[in-house]
Design an enzyme around this catalytic site. Structure first.
Site, PDB file in Angstrom:
ATOM      1  N   TRP A  99      18.860  33.221  31.423  1.00 12.43           N
ATOM      2  CA  TRP A  99      17.856  32.448  31.776  1.00 12.43           C
ATOM      3  C   TRP A  99      17.297  32.155  32.508  1.00 12.43           C
ATOM      4  O   TRP A  99      17.124  30.477  32.695  1.00 12.43           O
ATOM      5  CB  TRP A  99      17.371  32.331  30.757  1.00 12.43           C
ATOM      6  CG  TRP A  99      17.772  33.005  29.617  1.00 12.43           C
ATOM      7  CD1 TRP A  99      17.655  33.312  28.436  1.00 12.43           C
ATOM      8  CD2 TRP A  99      16.387  34.538  28.995  1.00 12.43           C
ATOM      9  NE1 TRP A  99      17.807  34.417  27.228  1.00 12.43           N
ATOM     10  CE2 TRP A  99      16.283  35.275  28.406  1.00 12.43           C
ATOM     11  CE3 TRP A  99      15.053  34.516  30.117  1.00 12.43           C
ATOM     12  CZ2 TRP A  99      16.396  36.490  27.542  1.00 12.43           C
ATOM     13  CZ3 TRP A  99      15.121  36.101  29.776  1.00 12.43           C
ATOM     14  CH2 TRP A  99      15.031  36.539  28.853  1.00 12.43           C
ATOM     15  N   GLU A 300      12.822  24.401  28.240  1.00 16.17           N
ATOM     16  CA  GLU A 300      12.443  22.878  28.321  1.00 16.17           C
ATOM     17  C   GLU A 300      12.794  22.371  27.003  1.00 16.17           C
ATOM     18  O   GLU A 300      12.002  21.231  26.817  1.00 16.17           O
ATOM     19  CB  GLU A 300      11.675  22.768  29.121  1.00 16.17           C
ATOM     20  CG  GLU A 300      12.684  22.846  30.839  1.00 16.17           C
ATOM     21  CD  GLU A 300      12.970  21.844  31.636  1.00 16.17           C
ATOM     22  OE1 GLU A 300      13.198  21.056  31.154  1.00 16.17           O
ATOM     23  OE2 GLU A 300      13.285  22.825  32.950  1.00 16.17           O
TER      24      GLU A 300
HETATM   25  P1  FAD Z   1      17.787  29.674  20.509  1.00 12.74           P
HETATM   26  O1  FAD Z   1      17.497  28.140  20.571  1.00 12.74           O
HETATM   27  O2  FAD Z   1      18.259  31.392  20.175  1.00 12.74           O
HETATM   28  O3  FAD Z   1      15.954  29.593  19.406  1.00 12.74           O
HETATM   29  C1  FAD Z   1      14.967  30.552  19.319  1.00 12.74           C
HETATM   30  C2  FAD Z   1      13.893  30.077  17.855  1.00 12.74           C
HETATM   31  O4  FAD Z   1      14.885  28.953  16.423  1.00 12.74           O
HETATM   32  C3  FAD Z   1      13.013  29.597  19.337  1.00 12.74           C
HETATM   33  O5  FAD Z   1      11.638  29.701  18.214  1.00 12.74           O
HETATM   34  C4  FAD Z   1      13.292  28.195  18.249  1.00 12.74           C
HETATM   35  O6  FAD Z   1      12.622  26.862  18.066  1.00 12.74           O
HETATM   36  C5  FAD Z   1      14.101  28.208  16.706  1.00 12.74           C
HETATM   37  N1  FAD Z   1      15.206  27.056  16.381  1.00 12.74           N
HETATM   38  C6  FAD Z   1      16.704  27.217  17.213  1.00 12.74           C
HETATM   39  N2  FAD Z   1      17.267  25.767  16.368  1.00 12.74           N
HETATM   40  C7  FAD Z   1      16.703  24.949  16.238  1.00 12.74           C
HETATM   41  C8  FAD Z   1      16.496  24.686  14.215  1.00 12.74           C
HETATM   42  N3  FAD Z   1      17.842  23.978  14.436  1.00 12.74           N
HETATM   43  N4  FAD Z   1      15.682  24.010  13.236  1.00 12.74           N
HETATM   44  C9  FAD Z   1      14.311  24.998  14.162  1.00 12.74           C
HETATM   45  N5  FAD Z   1      14.404  25.707  14.683  1.00 12.74           N
HETATM   46  C10 FAD Z   1      14.762  26.089  15.583  1.00 12.74           C
HETATM   47  N6  FAD Z   1      17.562  27.387  30.903  1.00 12.74           N
HETATM   48  C11 FAD Z   1      18.822  27.041  31.946  1.00 12.74           C
HETATM   49  O7  FAD Z   1      19.348  26.577  31.876  1.00 12.74           O
HETATM   50  N7  FAD Z   1      18.015  26.653  33.013  1.00 12.74           N
HETATM   51  C12 FAD Z   1      16.719  27.761  33.654  1.00 12.74           C
HETATM   52  O8  FAD Z   1      16.336  27.341  34.430  1.00 12.74           O
HETATM   53  C13 FAD Z   1      15.867  28.482  32.611  1.00 12.74           C
HETATM   54  N8  FAD Z   1      14.858  29.085  33.202  1.00 12.74           N
HETATM   55  C14 FAD Z   1      14.388  29.936  32.427  1.00 12.74           C
HETATM   56  C15 FAD Z   1      13.394  30.488  32.525  1.00 12.74           C
HETATM   57  C16 FAD Z   1      12.485  31.413  31.841  1.00 12.74           C
HETATM   58  C17 FAD Z   1      11.042  32.541  31.612  1.00 12.74           C
HETATM   59  C18 FAD Z   1      12.776  31.153  30.191  1.00 12.74           C
HETATM   60  C19 FAD Z   1      12.191  32.078  28.685  1.00 12.74           C
HETATM   61  C20 FAD Z   1      14.143  30.672  29.605  1.00 12.74           C
HETATM   62  C21 FAD Z   1      14.296  29.583  30.606  1.00 12.74           C
HETATM   63  N9  FAD Z   1      15.505  29.520  29.917  1.00 12.74           N
HETATM   64  C22 FAD Z   1      16.355  28.571  31.029  1.00 12.74           C
HETATM   65  C23 FAD Z   1      16.329  29.409  28.944  1.00 12.74           C
HETATM   66  C24 FAD Z   1      15.357  28.407  27.829  1.00 12.74           C
HETATM   67  O9  FAD Z   1      15.850  26.932  27.647  1.00 12.74           O
HETATM   68  C25 FAD Z   1      15.567  28.971  26.393  1.00 12.74           C
HETATM   69  O10 FAD Z   1      15.059  30.025  26.358  1.00 12.74           O
HETATM   70  C26 FAD Z   1      15.800  27.748  25.156  1.00 12.74           C
HETATM   71  O11 FAD Z   1      16.484  26.203  25.371  1.00 12.74           O
HETATM   72  C27 FAD Z   1      15.228  28.780  24.339  1.00 12.74           C
HETATM   73  O12 FAD Z   1      16.621  29.092  23.967  1.00 12.74           O
HETATM   74  P2  FAD Z   1      16.869  30.688  23.691  1.00 12.74           P
HETATM   75  O13 FAD Z   1      16.154  31.194  24.315  1.00 12.74           O
HETATM   76  O14 FAD Z   1      18.259  30.627  22.904  1.00 12.74           O
HETATM   77  O15 FAD Z   1      15.755  30.151  22.011  1.00 12.74           O
END
Ligand code: FAD
Length: 322
Positions: A99, A300
């Site tokens: 991502w 973020e």
């Molecule tokens: P997860 O961490 O798996 O979360 C899934 C769900 O579970 C969410 O609703 C979350 O709130 C919930 N959750 C997780 N932990 C808990 C908890 N302890 N308590 C309650 N709820 C919880 N990353 C980079 O490093 N660099 C980038 O340039 C970058 N660009 C991006 C661009 C796009 C278009 C997108 C979609 C993402 C990008 N990201 C990037 C990644 C982004 O930062 C992550 O998607 C984000 O941190 C969430 O991680 P995840 O998708 O693995 O979701």
């Protein structure tokens, strides 16, 4: 210095606002380039790294990306598996980042990896042996922004790749605070674009006996939009002043990111509703903003993770784990 304009945090925020009024993908590009790559080079880099990267990046001749998230570590990046190993001439990196905005168009990737168990930042030229970027296709959101996977297999970099001024999660988290500050303003740009479109559409669209703007239910939606936009503007105005005074806390940025992106998402949906069937086409912009904001809500720090950050600040008890 370093070819940068030296403008204030509030100016930076307003630039993010106006870019996101166009499209959240354009603002994402800017956030990554400036807050996530130039900021850490400026804050934690050597003088040589600053001279090499900052003027080129400020002029847009060199593009950066920020590799923190991994396939199995999103909200909890401290669990990252990407590893750096010291060699005679520099470091070897192994791992996968996912991502990553600007991944395949970047000249330099700031990759966060564990060296002897502790997180460090590495400025990896994307031409390095063992480095590959593959684009992620099929996004419904941020279609104007490139998102990639970074694969590092025995990726060799020199001694000069390491950011010397920081170690631990403070490094990536301090960059995210900068970028989230810009997102707080950016979300207002998306809100304004949707509100303007909904207002002018409602004034022109006649149903039954008059323009739909003349019906109380539609006015209720428009007034909620104006009200939430005004509150979001006041929040960011205050954030900007606190940042300029050197008093801004990350928890305050979390509070504003959580609030402003939540309301931008609600406003985009209400605007889409006011446009009726026309709202689902790409002849109008609110549907595009609505889908873009799904990414902004998640990246973020997700909305819920920012709730936990503020929750910990309020109660003194972390609720992230267990
Ligand atoms: P997860 O961490 O798996 O979360 C899934 C769900 O579970 C969410 O609703 C979350 O709130 C919930 N959750 C997780 N932990 C808990 C908890 N302890 N308590 C309650 N709820 C919880 N990353 C980079 O490093 N660099 C980038 O340039 C970058 N660009 C991006 C661009 C796009 C278009 C997108 C979609 C993402 C990008 N990201 C990037 C990644 C982004 O930062 C992550 O998607 C984000 O941190 C969430 O991680 P995840 O998708 O693995 O979701």
């Amino acid at each position: 210095g370093y070819g940068c304009p030296g403008s204030s945090p509030t100016t930076y925020g307003l630039i993010c606002q106006e870019l996101e009024r166009g499209d959240s993908g354009i603002r994402s590009f800017c956030s990554v380039q400036s807050s996530l790559v130039m900021y850490p080079i400026w804050a934690f880099g050597s003088e040589e790294q600053k001279q090499k990267y900052l003027p080129e990046m400020a002029a847009g001749r060199m593009i950066g990306c920020f590799g923190l998230t991994e396939p199995d570590f999103g909200s909890n990046p401290s669990g990252m598996l990407t590893k750096a190993t010291k060699t005679a001439n520099g470091y070897v990196l192994n791992g996968t980042k996912r991502w990553i905005t600007n991944g395949s168009i970047a000249d330099v990737a700031l990759v966060w990896a564990k060296l002897d168990g502790r997180v460090h930042g590495f400025l990896v030229p994307t031409t390095s042996k063992g480095f590959e970027a593959r684009d992620i296709h099929g996004k419904w959101s941020l279609r104007a922004s490139v998102t990639s996977e970074l694969i590092m297999e025995d990726c060799e970099v020199g001694e000069d790749a390491l950011l010397p001024g920081v170690s631990g999660m403070r490094g990536p988290l301090s960059c995210l605070t900068q970028a989230r500050f810009g997102i707080c303003y950016g979300a207002i740009g998306a809100m304004l674009a949707c509100y303007d479109e909904a207002l002018s559409y409602a004034q022109e669209r006649v149903q039954f006996s008059k323009p739909i703007a003349g019906y109380q239910l539609v006015q209720n939606k428009l007034v909620s939009m104006v009200s939430e936009i005004t509150k979001a503007q006041l929040l960011t105005f205050r954030l900007g002043r606190l940042k300029e005074a050197g008093k801004l806390k990350p928890q305050q940025v979390s509070l504003a990111k959580r609030n402003n992106v939540y309301w931008a998402r609600e406003i985009a949906r209400d605007a889409r509703d006011i446009l009726g069937a026309n709202g689902v086409t790409d002849d109008y912009q609110c549907g595009r903003h609505m889908l873009n904001l799904e990414s902004v809500y998640t990246y973020e720090g997700t909305h819920d993770i920012h709730t936990l950050v503020v929750g910990q600040d309020v109660t003194g008890i972390p609720a992230f784990d267990g």
